[in-house]
Design an enzyme around this catalytic site. Sequence first.
Site, PDB file in Angstrom:
ATOM      1  N   ALA A 119       1.913   6.914  10.173  1.00  0.00           N
ATOM      2  CA  ALA A 119       1.242   6.241  11.281  1.00  0.00           C
ATOM      3  C   ALA A 119       0.072   5.463  10.677  1.00  0.00           C
ATOM      4  O   ALA A 119      -0.347   5.728   9.546  1.00  0.00           O
ATOM      5  CB  ALA A 119       0.754   7.273  12.284  1.00  0.00           C
TER       6      ALA A 119
ATOM      7  N   GLU B 166      -0.254  14.607   6.267  1.00  0.00           N
ATOM      8  CA  GLU B 166      -1.198  14.766   7.378  1.00  0.00           C
ATOM      9  C   GLU B 166      -2.225  15.867   7.146  1.00  0.00           C
ATOM     10  O   GLU B 166      -3.397  15.719   7.488  1.00  0.00           O
ATOM     11  CB  GLU B 166      -0.441  15.057   8.690  1.00  0.00           C
ATOM     12  CG  GLU B 166       0.301  13.857   9.267  1.00  0.00           C
ATOM     13  CD  GLU B 166       1.754  13.786   8.834  1.00  0.00           C
ATOM     14  OE1 GLU B 166       2.090  14.320   7.749  1.00  0.00           O
ATOM     15  OE2 GLU B 166       2.551  13.178   9.578  1.00  0.00           O
TER      16      GLU B 166
ATOM     17  N   GLU C 228       8.826  11.260   9.672  1.00  0.00           N
ATOM     18  CA  GLU C 228       9.219  11.724  11.014  1.00  0.00           C
ATOM     19  C   GLU C 228      10.205  10.749  11.660  1.00  0.00           C
ATOM     20  O   GLU C 228      11.159  11.157  12.321  1.00  0.00           O
ATOM     21  CB  GLU C 228       7.972  11.897  11.885  1.00  0.00           C
ATOM     22  CG  GLU C 228       7.035  12.958  11.317  1.00  0.00           C
ATOM     23  CD  GLU C 228       5.805  13.158  12.172  1.00  0.00           C
ATOM     24  OE1 GLU C 228       4.826  12.398  11.986  1.00  0.00           O
ATOM     25  OE2 GLU C 228       5.803  14.059  13.028  1.00  0.00           O
TER      26      GLU C 228
ATOM     27  N   GLY D  55       4.357   9.894   9.560  1.00  0.00           N
ATOM     28  CA  GLY D  55       5.163   9.333  10.645  1.00  0.00           C
ATOM     29  C   GLY D  55       6.410   8.614  10.134  1.00  0.00           C
ATOM     30  O   GLY D  55       7.420   8.543  10.845  1.00  0.00           O
TER      31      GLY D  55
HETATM   32  N1  CO8 Z   1      -1.980   3.502   7.492  1.00  0.00           N
HETATM   33  C1  CO8 Z   1      -2.655   2.367   7.312  1.00  0.00           C
HETATM   34  N2  CO8 Z   1      -2.635   1.642   6.172  1.00  0.00           N
HETATM   35  C2  CO8 Z   1      -1.894   2.125   5.162  1.00  0.00           C
HETATM   36  C3  CO8 Z   1      -1.165   3.319   5.267  1.00  0.00           C
HETATM   37  C4  CO8 Z   1      -1.219   4.020   6.504  1.00  0.00           C
HETATM   38  N3  CO8 Z   1      -0.516   5.147   6.716  1.00  0.00           N
HETATM   39  N4  CO8 Z   1      -0.552   3.544   4.085  1.00  0.00           N
HETATM   40  C5  CO8 Z   1      -0.876   2.521   3.277  1.00  0.00           C
HETATM   41  N5  CO8 Z   1      -1.700   1.667   3.921  1.00  0.00           N
HETATM   42  C6  CO8 Z   1      -2.299   0.430   3.412  1.00  0.00           C
HETATM   43  C7  CO8 Z   1      -3.423   0.746   2.429  1.00  0.00           C
HETATM   44  O1  CO8 Z   1      -4.610   1.052   3.126  1.00  0.00           O
HETATM   45  C8  CO8 Z   1      -3.488  -0.531   1.653  1.00  0.00           C
HETATM   46  O2  CO8 Z   1      -4.169  -1.499   2.417  1.00  0.00           O
HETATM   47  P1  CO8 Z   1      -5.398  -2.330   1.762  1.00  0.00           P
HETATM   48  O3  CO8 Z   1      -4.710  -3.162   0.715  1.00  0.00           O
HETATM   49  O4  CO8 Z   1      -5.918  -3.110   2.919  1.00  0.00           O
HETATM   50  O5  CO8 Z   1      -6.331  -1.337   1.178  1.00  0.00           O
HETATM   51  C9  CO8 Z   1      -2.032  -0.971   1.567  1.00  0.00           C
HETATM   52  O6  CO8 Z   1      -1.360  -0.293   2.633  1.00  0.00           O
HETATM   53  C10 CO8 Z   1      -1.350  -0.587   0.281  1.00  0.00           C
HETATM   54  O7  CO8 Z   1      -1.535   0.809   0.097  1.00  0.00           O
HETATM   55  P2  CO8 Z   1      -2.160   1.439  -1.241  1.00  0.00           P
HETATM   56  O8  CO8 Z   1      -3.076   0.465  -1.913  1.00  0.00           O
HETATM   57  O9  CO8 Z   1      -2.714   2.780  -0.885  1.00  0.00           O
HETATM   58  O10 CO8 Z   1      -0.816   1.567  -2.105  1.00  0.00           O
HETATM   59  P3  CO8 Z   1      -0.539   2.601  -3.275  1.00  0.00           P
HETATM   60  O11 CO8 Z   1       0.731   2.143  -3.915  1.00  0.00           O
HETATM   61  O12 CO8 Z   1      -1.733   2.771  -4.146  1.00  0.00           O
HETATM   62  O13 CO8 Z   1      -0.301   4.004  -2.534  1.00  0.00           O
HETATM   63  C11 CO8 Z   1       0.601   5.455  -0.834  1.00  0.00           C
HETATM   64  C12 CO8 Z   1       0.802   4.197  -1.697  1.00  0.00           C
HETATM   65  C13 CO8 Z   1       0.641   6.672  -1.739  1.00  0.00           C
HETATM   66  C14 CO8 Z   1       1.777   5.515   0.151  1.00  0.00           C
HETATM   67  C15 CO8 Z   1      -0.748   5.377  -0.087  1.00  0.00           C
HETATM   68  O14 CO8 Z   1      -0.826   4.126   0.541  1.00  0.00           O
HETATM   69  C16 CO8 Z   1      -0.940   6.447   0.935  1.00  0.00           C
HETATM   70  O15 CO8 Z   1      -1.236   7.582   0.604  1.00  0.00           O
HETATM   71  N6  CO8 Z   1      -0.826   6.073   2.246  1.00  0.00           N
HETATM   72  C17 CO8 Z   1      -1.098   6.968   3.345  1.00  0.00           C
HETATM   73  C18 CO8 Z   1       0.001   7.977   3.527  1.00  0.00           C
HETATM   74  C19 CO8 Z   1      -0.345   8.932   4.656  1.00  0.00           C
HETATM   75  O16 CO8 Z   1      -1.286   9.689   4.570  1.00  0.00           O
HETATM   76  N7  CO8 Z   1       0.460   8.924   5.722  1.00  0.00           N
HETATM   77  C20 CO8 Z   1       0.273   9.800   6.873  1.00  0.00           C
HETATM   78  C21 CO8 Z   1      -0.478   9.105   7.930  1.00  0.00           C
HETATM   79  S1  CO8 Z   1      -0.825  10.145   9.334  1.00  0.00           S
HETATM   80  C22 CO8 Z   1       0.632  10.194  10.183  1.00  0.00           C
HETATM   81  O17 CO8 Z   1       1.597   9.606   9.789  1.00  0.00           O
HETATM   82  C23 CO8 Z   1       0.643  10.978  11.465  1.00  0.00           C
HETATM   83  C24 CO8 Z   1       1.969  10.842  12.194  1.00  0.00           C
HETATM   84  C25 CO8 Z   1       1.838  11.281  13.637  1.00  0.00           C
HETATM   85  C26 CO8 Z   1       1.385  10.132  14.482  1.00  0.00           C
HETATM   86  C27 CO8 Z   1       1.215  10.405  15.911  1.00  0.00           C
HETATM   87  C28 CO8 Z   1       0.855   9.230  16.784  1.00  0.00           C
HETATM   88  C29 CO8 Z   1       0.098   8.094  16.203  1.00  0.00           C
END
Ligand code: CO8
Length: 258
Positions: free
Chosen positions: A66, A132, A112, A109
């Site tokens: 998400a 999460e 999921e 998400g």
């Molecule tokens: N949300 C928003 N932006 C994201 C997300 C995300 N989940 N994942 C990546 N991005 C963005 C980064 O912020 C970055 O943007 P910017 O260039 O503006 O800084 C861009 O995408 C590229 O990402 P990275 O630079 O981090 O890329 P890397 O190759 O270094 O890393 C990863 C890749 C490992 C996937 C890393 O991006 C990461 O850890 N992302 C987050 C993963 C995460 O924690 N996901 C869980 C989110 S919570 C969730 O999903 C809850 C679900 C339930 C929802 C219920 C209703 C809403």
Amino acid sequence: MTEYETIRVERRGRVAWITLDRPEALNALNTQLMHELVGLTTELDADDSVGAIVVTGSEKAFAAGADIKEMASQSTAQMREANHFGPWLEFARVRKPVIAVVSGYALGGGFELALMCDVILASETAKFGFPEIGLGVIPGIGGTQRIVRAIGYPKAAELVLTGRRIDAAEAERVGIVSRVVAADALLGEAEELATAIAEKSLPALVAAKVALDAALETGLEDGLAVEAERFTALFDTADQKEGMAAFNEKREPSFRHR
Ligand code: CO8
């Protein structure tokens, strides 16, 4: 024709291909994407010329969860008000087979969403996980429920409680994905799989999903009753007559999807 900003859609025969398209956020599922994806799949579900739906992302990410930027400052009341859960429930209720084609990250998400689909085809580059817990929350769109049903409690609990990411080989070993294929073969294999499903009789596909769902939702006797009823009801379809006639005449069936 509806215009979309966060997804792309393409028809290939009876298969509808939906590509998540927010490369700047690794296909994070923000509210707009959720509404566009759920709205489109609901439309495709009602279109009899579609037999199966593929959901895929980019090479780097199926979806990285998400949208954390969108959620970060929300209060409990605001999250309740936003109702992110209802639309995803609609997605999970699509009657037709939905195939997740996963390359790269399927996290939170994104994982999921893949679990809401009927079949998960993964590239050897796929990475699954529930990060999460490290963000101070838990999976919120079905992850805790579907992962336990998919792979059993102990392994599911480990993934949810640690946030550990697993690779495609481990995901296949524990039964999360249907099949893992080489990265450069993914789209070809996906097309073959989706086409093979989409060309089957639509009433039979829908009945099969109802019966499979019953296995998750009910006890064995009730599930058997659902299966028996759906099986029997198919004997009034043109496709059952065609499918069995084709077998007897030693030819391929030509289904009319009714
Ligand atoms: N949300 C928003 N932006 C994201 C997300 C995300 N989940 N994942 C990546 N991005 C963005 C980064 O912020 C970055 O943007 P910017 O260039 O503006 O800084 C861009 O995408 C590229 O990402 P990275 O630079 O981090 O890329 P890397 O190759 O270094 O890393 C990863 C890749 C490992 C996937 C890393 O991006 C990461 O850890 N992302 C987050 C993963 C995460 O924690 N996901 C869980 C989110 S919570 C969730 O999903 C809850 C679900 C339930 C929802 C219920 C209703 C809403």
